[in-house]
Design an enzyme around this catalytic site. Sequence first.
Site, PDB file in Angstrom:
ATOM      1  NE  ARG A  98      -2.503 -18.237 -23.299  1.00 27.48           N
ATOM      2  CZ  ARG A  98      -3.382 -18.524 -22.355  1.00 27.48           C
ATOM      3  NH1 ARG A  98      -4.376 -17.684 -22.103  1.00 27.48           N
ATOM      4  NH2 ARG A  98      -3.281 -19.631 -21.665  1.00 27.48           N
ATOM      5  CE  LYS A 128     -10.254 -21.639 -16.394  1.00 20.98           C
ATOM      6  NZ  LYS A 128     -10.058 -22.357 -17.672  1.00 20.98           N
ATOM      7  NE  ARG A 135      -4.427 -25.068 -15.201  1.00 26.16           N
ATOM      8  CZ  ARG A 135      -4.725 -23.855 -15.647  1.00 26.16           C
ATOM      9  NH1 ARG A 135      -4.859 -22.847 -14.818  1.00 26.16           N
ATOM     10  NH2 ARG A 135      -4.889 -23.641 -16.940  1.00 26.16           N
ATOM     11  NE  ARG A 179      -3.371 -23.925 -22.330  1.00 30.19           N
ATOM     12  CZ  ARG A 179      -3.882 -22.998 -23.147  1.00 30.19           C
ATOM     13  NH1 ARG A 179      -3.376 -22.835 -24.354  1.00 30.19           N
ATOM     14  NH2 ARG A 179      -4.872 -22.248 -22.754  1.00 30.19           N
ATOM     15  NE  ARG A 197      -6.949 -18.059 -25.943  1.00 32.23           N
ATOM     16  CZ  ARG A 197      -7.155 -18.522 -24.709  1.00 32.23           C
ATOM     17  NH1 ARG A 197      -8.204 -18.138 -24.010  1.00 32.23           N
ATOM     18  NH2 ARG A 197      -6.319 -19.374 -24.168  1.00 32.23           N
TER      19      ARG A 197
HETATM   20  P1  ADP Z   1      -6.059 -21.624 -19.651  1.00 35.73           P
HETATM   21  O1  ADP Z   1      -7.121 -21.728 -18.585  1.00 35.73           O
HETATM   22  O2  ADP Z   1      -6.580 -21.061 -20.910  1.00 35.73           O
HETATM   23  O3  ADP Z   1      -5.286 -22.888 -19.845  1.00 35.73           O
HETATM   24  P2  ADP Z   1      -4.307 -20.103 -17.875  1.00 35.73           P
HETATM   25  O4  ADP Z   1      -3.949 -18.700 -18.163  1.00 35.73           O
HETATM   26  O5  ADP Z   1      -5.167 -20.385 -16.696  1.00 35.73           O
HETATM   27  O6  ADP Z   1      -4.938 -20.602 -19.228  1.00 35.73           O
HETATM   28  O7  ADP Z   1      -2.977 -20.983 -17.681  1.00 35.73           O
HETATM   29  C1  ADP Z   1      -1.906 -20.938 -18.598  1.00 35.73           C
HETATM   30  C2  ADP Z   1      -0.789 -21.861 -18.120  1.00 35.73           C
HETATM   31  O8  ADP Z   1      -0.255 -21.397 -16.862  1.00 35.73           O
HETATM   32  C3  ADP Z   1      -1.172 -23.309 -17.870  1.00 35.73           C
HETATM   33  O9  ADP Z   1      -1.160 -24.079 -19.044  1.00 35.73           O
HETATM   34  C4  ADP Z   1      -0.081 -23.742 -16.863  1.00 35.73           C
HETATM   35  O10 ADP Z   1       1.147 -23.967 -17.518  1.00 35.73           O
HETATM   36  C5  ADP Z   1       0.109 -22.499 -16.013  1.00 35.73           C
HETATM   37  N1  ADP Z   1      -0.791 -22.472 -14.831  1.00 35.73           N
HETATM   38  C6  ADP Z   1      -1.751 -21.536 -14.574  1.00 35.73           C
HETATM   39  N2  ADP Z   1      -2.384 -21.785 -13.421  1.00 35.73           N
HETATM   40  C7  ADP Z   1      -1.827 -22.912 -12.919  1.00 35.73           C
HETATM   41  C8  ADP Z   1      -2.065 -23.696 -11.746  1.00 35.73           C
HETATM   42  N3  ADP Z   1      -3.019 -23.367 -10.863  1.00 35.73           N
HETATM   43  N4  ADP Z   1      -1.296 -24.803 -11.554  1.00 35.73           N
HETATM   44  C9  ADP Z   1      -0.327 -25.145 -12.416  1.00 35.73           C
HETATM   45  N5  ADP Z   1      -0.060 -24.467 -13.543  1.00 35.73           N
HETATM   46  C10 ADP Z   1      -0.801 -23.351 -13.805  1.00 35.73           C
END
Ligand code: ADP
Length: 206
Positions: free
Chosen positions: A132, A13, A87, A143, A126
């Site tokens: 990360r 994404k 989410r 996740r 990654r």
């Molecule tokens: P990825 O899509 O690779 O999991 P993101 O950068 O979108 O990575 O998200 C990393 C972390 O940030 C998530 O695992 C969560 O802990 C938090 N997070 C990000 N966006 C949200 C959201 N919309 N609601 C709740 N937690 C979020």
Amino acid sequence: MDFILFGPPAAGKGTQARRLVETRGMIQLSTGDMLRGAIASGSELGRRVASILEAGELVPDEIVISLIEEALGEAHGAGAIFDGFPRTLAQARSLDEMLARRGRRIDLVIRLVVDRDKLLSRIERRFAESGRSDDNPAAFATRLEAYLRSTTPLIDYYRAAGKLAELDGMRSIEEVAQAIDAAIAARCGAASPSAPDSLTAPSAKR
Ligand code: ADP
């Protein structure tokens, strides 16, 4: 035009969102980037969410909703790409309300479909390359579980709203990018970017 890029963690994404920023002048609204920024800055919010991200759990809805509300502002120009938000169903409903108050709406939800084995192999690479911390195997499993439990219900939500475009996210970055351009053109009529990498997309100018 406001889009959501939807899919499991590591579906690609962020990569595709950045490309839409470059080719279409859209803004990328990534709650993950915002939260990591808050952690890096050492703010009070950052201190509150650090252990949640580290574990791979979801941050509470009200926190991410207010981050998005702040970032939306008034001006939107070419539109926003939501990446990693919403989410949960509560986040999706709030987003609809926030946009409606501004006379906007989600035009298209682009779902990148990637199977679990592919996600695991991408994330291993990654983690080795970037380190990360929430890409470690245990946090990544959490996740994925959060995605399956809390986020997949959004697929039906947006399908019922007639907004869902489902694309094969297993192909190359460039092939996925072309499929995204085609989905946008099909939905929004106009507007494929004029960048040379989009030769197979319809050639209408923005
Ligand atoms: P990825 O899509 O690779 O999991 P993101 O950068 O979108 O990575 O998200 C990393 C972390 O940030 C998530 O695992 C969560 O802990 C938090 N997070 C990000 N966006 C949200 C959201 N919309 N609601 C709740 N937690 C979020």
